[in-house]
Structures are given as structure tokens and as C-alpha cells.
Design a protein around this motif. Structure first.
Motif, PDB file in Angstrom:
ATOM      1  N   UNK A 105     -54.357  -5.767 -22.445  1.00  0.00           N
ATOM      2  CA  UNK A 105     -54.145  -7.165 -22.065  1.00  0.00           C
ATOM      3  C   UNK A 105     -55.298  -7.681 -21.214  1.00  0.00           C
ATOM      4  N   UNK A 106     -55.731  -6.858 -20.247  1.00  0.00           N
ATOM      5  CA  UNK A 106     -56.838  -7.276 -19.383  1.00  0.00           C
ATOM      6  C   UNK A 106     -58.095  -7.507 -20.204  1.00  0.00           C
ATOM      7  N   UNK A 107     -58.402  -6.594 -21.124  1.00  0.00           N
ATOM      8  CA  UNK A 107     -59.605  -6.741 -21.951  1.00  0.00           C
ATOM      9  C   UNK A 107     -59.521  -7.984 -22.833  1.00  0.00           C
ATOM     10  N   UNK A 108     -58.364  -8.196 -23.443  1.00  0.00           N
ATOM     11  CA  UNK A 108     -58.191  -9.357 -24.318  1.00  0.00           C
ATOM     12  C   UNK A 108     -58.285 -10.658 -23.529  1.00  0.00           C
ATOM     13  N   UNK A 109     -57.620 -10.704 -22.366  1.00  0.00           N
ATOM     14  CA  UNK A 109     -57.637 -11.921 -21.547  1.00  0.00           C
ATOM     15  C   UNK A 109     -59.032 -12.204 -21.004  1.00  0.00           C
ATOM     16  N   UNK A 110     -59.742 -11.158 -20.589  1.00  0.00           N
ATOM     17  CA  UNK A 110     -61.097 -11.347 -20.067  1.00  0.00           C
ATOM     18  C   UNK A 110     -62.036 -11.860 -21.151  1.00  0.00           C
ATOM     19  N   UNK A 111     -61.923 -11.306 -22.350  1.00  0.00           N
ATOM     20  CA  UNK A 111     -62.776 -11.773 -23.443  1.00  0.00           C
ATOM     21  C   UNK A 111     -62.444 -13.212 -23.804  1.00  0.00           C
ATOM     22  N   UNK A 112     -61.153 -13.549 -23.844  1.00  0.00           N
ATOM     23  CA  UNK A 112     -60.760 -14.926 -24.150  1.00  0.00           C
ATOM     24  C   UNK A 112     -61.301 -15.889 -23.093  1.00  0.00           C
ATOM     25  N   UNK A 113     -61.247 -15.493 -21.824  1.00  0.00           N
ATOM     26  CA  UNK A 113     -61.774 -16.344 -20.753  1.00  0.00           C
ATOM     27  C   UNK A 113     -63.289 -16.482 -20.864  1.00  0.00           C
ATOM     28  N   UNK A 114     -63.961 -15.399 -21.220  1.00  0.00           N
ATOM     29  CA  UNK A 114     -65.421 -15.443 -21.342  1.00  0.00           C
ATOM     30  C   UNK A 114     -65.864 -16.328 -22.512  1.00  0.00           C
ATOM     31  N   UNK A 115     -65.082 -16.348 -23.581  1.00  0.00           N
ATOM     32  CA  UNK A 115     -65.449 -17.141 -24.751  1.00  0.00           C
ATOM     33  C   UNK A 115     -64.985 -18.594 -24.657  1.00  0.00           C
ATOM     34  N   UNK A 116     -64.128 -18.911 -23.683  1.00  0.00           N
ATOM     35  CA  UNK A 116     -63.607 -20.272 -23.532  1.00  0.00           C
ATOM     36  C   UNK A 116     -64.679 -21.188 -22.952  1.00  0.00           C
ATOM     37  N   UNK A 117     -64.587 -22.462 -23.308  1.00  0.00           N
ATOM     38  CA  UNK A 117     -65.556 -23.436 -22.811  1.00  0.00           C
ATOM     39  C   UNK A 117     -65.224 -23.924 -21.406  1.00  0.00           C
ATOM     40  N   UNK A 118     -63.941 -23.994 -21.070  1.00  0.00           N
ATOM     41  CA  UNK A 118     -63.528 -24.565 -19.789  1.00  0.00           C
ATOM     42  C   UNK A 118     -63.682 -23.595 -18.634  1.00  0.00           C
ATOM     43  N   UNK A 119     -63.429 -24.106 -17.426  1.00  0.00           N
ATOM     44  CA  UNK A 119     -63.515 -23.236 -16.244  1.00  0.00           C
ATOM     45  C   UNK A 119     -62.362 -22.242 -16.217  1.00  0.00           C
ATOM     46  N   UNK A 120     -62.603 -21.109 -15.615  1.00  0.00           N
ATOM     47  CA  UNK A 120     -61.574 -20.082 -15.491  1.00  0.00           C
ATOM     48  C   UNK A 120     -60.810 -20.335 -14.194  1.00  0.00           C
ATOM     49  N   UNK A 121     -59.479 -20.359 -14.288  1.00  0.00           N
ATOM     50  CA  UNK A 121     -58.664 -20.564 -13.096  1.00  0.00           C
ATOM     51  C   UNK A 121     -58.800 -19.383 -12.147  1.00  0.00           C
ATOM     52  N   UNK A 122     -58.881 -19.687 -10.875  1.00  0.00           N
ATOM     53  CA  UNK A 122     -59.011 -18.652  -9.866  1.00  0.00           C
ATOM     54  C   UNK A 122     -57.754 -18.647  -9.012  1.00  0.00           C
ATOM     55  N   UNK A 123     -57.221 -17.460  -8.704  1.00  0.00           N
ATOM     56  CA  UNK A 123     -56.006 -17.399  -7.893  1.00  0.00           C
ATOM     57  C   UNK A 123     -56.155 -18.097  -6.544  1.00  0.00           C
ATOM     58  N   UNK A 124     -57.371 -18.084  -5.975  1.00  0.00           N
ATOM     59  CA  UNK A 124     -57.577 -18.718  -4.668  1.00  0.00           C
ATOM     60  C   UNK A 124     -57.331 -20.216  -4.703  1.00  0.00           C
ATOM     61  N   UNK A 125     -57.473 -20.821  -5.872  1.00  0.00           N
ATOM     62  CA  UNK A 125     -57.301 -22.264  -5.974  1.00  0.00           C
ATOM     63  C   UNK A 125     -55.862 -22.666  -6.288  1.00  0.00           C
ATOM     64  N   UNK A 126     -54.975 -21.705  -6.467  1.00  0.00           N
ATOM     65  CA  UNK A 126     -53.568 -21.993  -6.737  1.00  0.00           C
ATOM     66  C   UNK A 126     -52.955 -22.597  -5.480  1.00  0.00           C
ATOM     67  N   UNK A 127     -52.375 -23.792  -5.568  1.00  0.00           N
ATOM     68  CA  UNK A 127     -51.821 -24.429  -4.373  1.00  0.00           C
ATOM     69  C   UNK A 127     -50.668 -23.643  -3.750  1.00  0.00           C
ATOM     70  N   UNK A 128     -50.056 -22.743  -4.516  1.00  0.00           N
ATOM     71  CA  UNK A 128     -48.941 -21.958  -3.976  1.00  0.00           C
ATOM     72  C   UNK A 128     -49.400 -20.680  -3.282  1.00  0.00           C
ATOM     73  N   UNK A 129     -50.680 -20.375  -3.366  1.00  0.00           N
ATOM     74  CA  UNK A 129     -51.188 -19.123  -2.783  1.00  0.00           C
ATOM     75  C   UNK A 129     -50.918 -19.008  -1.287  1.00  0.00           C
TER      76      UNK A 129
END
Length: 125
Positions: free
Chosen positions: A50-74
Motif C-alpha cells: 500500500x505504501x509503495x502504491x500510494x507513494x507512486x500515485x502521489x509522485x505521478x500526480x500533478x497536484x500537491x501532496x497533502x501533508x499531515x502537518x497542514x491538517x486542521x485537526x492535527x
């Protein structure tokens, strides 16, 4: 009536023509690993798959990658973690009845703060 005993097998990532020889080690918090593992189980993948698949999908995506630090509920989740740590510290230090009465005087305030944070988490969700 027959009851099916079939178990869904764990899906493997699709095979690629290029061999997977590179390895990368990552560090995760226990909370992050639990969330990733839960999602991997839901997707019927191994955690590493899952980690490998999700990381590759994020790397191939055009948009910005969401970061946990920016989650308003953090901050709320971190506040809950701090409160849980305080409670754990309080209960772990009790070794005799005299200390127990001291701890019991602190618990109502800790409970109020916990409920306040939980209310904020529910409002943010």
C-alpha cells in the motif's frame, strides 16, 4: 443454506516489467502506521504494498501532496495525545493510597480538558 468460508486473499501489486530491486526505509509514528495498515487491509494490500502504491500515485500526480502537518485537526489530535500522556503519567505513579487521593483530585480537571478537546475534534470533523 451453505455458508461460504472463502477468505479474500491479499492482493499483490501488479507486476511490472522492471524488476523491483530498490529499497527505501521510512520511519512512521505508531498512529500513522496504524492508519496506513487499516487502509491497506481495507484495500486488501500488504502495508508495504500500500505504501509503495500510494507513494507512486502521489509522485505521478500533478497536484500537491497533502501533508499531515497542514491538517486542521492535527493540533486537536496532538492535544488528545498530550492529555492521554498526562493521564498515563498520573496513573503510573500511583503506588500507595495517599498518592491515589492526590491523583483523584487532578482527574476532574483532566476529564474536562479531554472533553473540551473531543468536542473540538467533533466540530472540526
Amino acid at each position: 443454506m451453505l455458508i461460504s468460508t472463502d477468505v479474500q486473499p491479499v492482493r499483490r501489486r501488479p507486476r511490472t516489467a522492471e524488476p523491483r530491486t530498490a529499497q527505501k526505509s521510512v520511519r512512521l509514528t505508531p498512529t500513522a502506521l496504524a492508519a496506513i495498515h487499516e487502509r491497506a487491509v481495507h484495500e486488501r494490500l500488504t502495508t508495504s504494498g500500500f505504501i509503495a502504491t500510494a507513494a507512486l500515485a502521489a509522485a505521478l500526480a500533478d497536484g500537491p501532496v497533502g501533508r499531515p502537518e497542514t491538517d486542521p485537526r492535527r493540533p486537536l489530535a496532538e492535544a488528545l495525545d498530550r492529555l492521554a500522556g498526562e493521564l498515563r503519567t498520573l496513573t503510573d505513579t500511583v503506588t500507595d493510597p495517599e498518592q491515589a487521593s492526590e491523583v483523584l483530585t487532578v482527574l476532574p480537571d483532566l476529564a474536562k480538558r479531554t472533553y473540551a478537546v473531543l468536542d473540538a475534534v467533533l466540530e472540526a470533523a
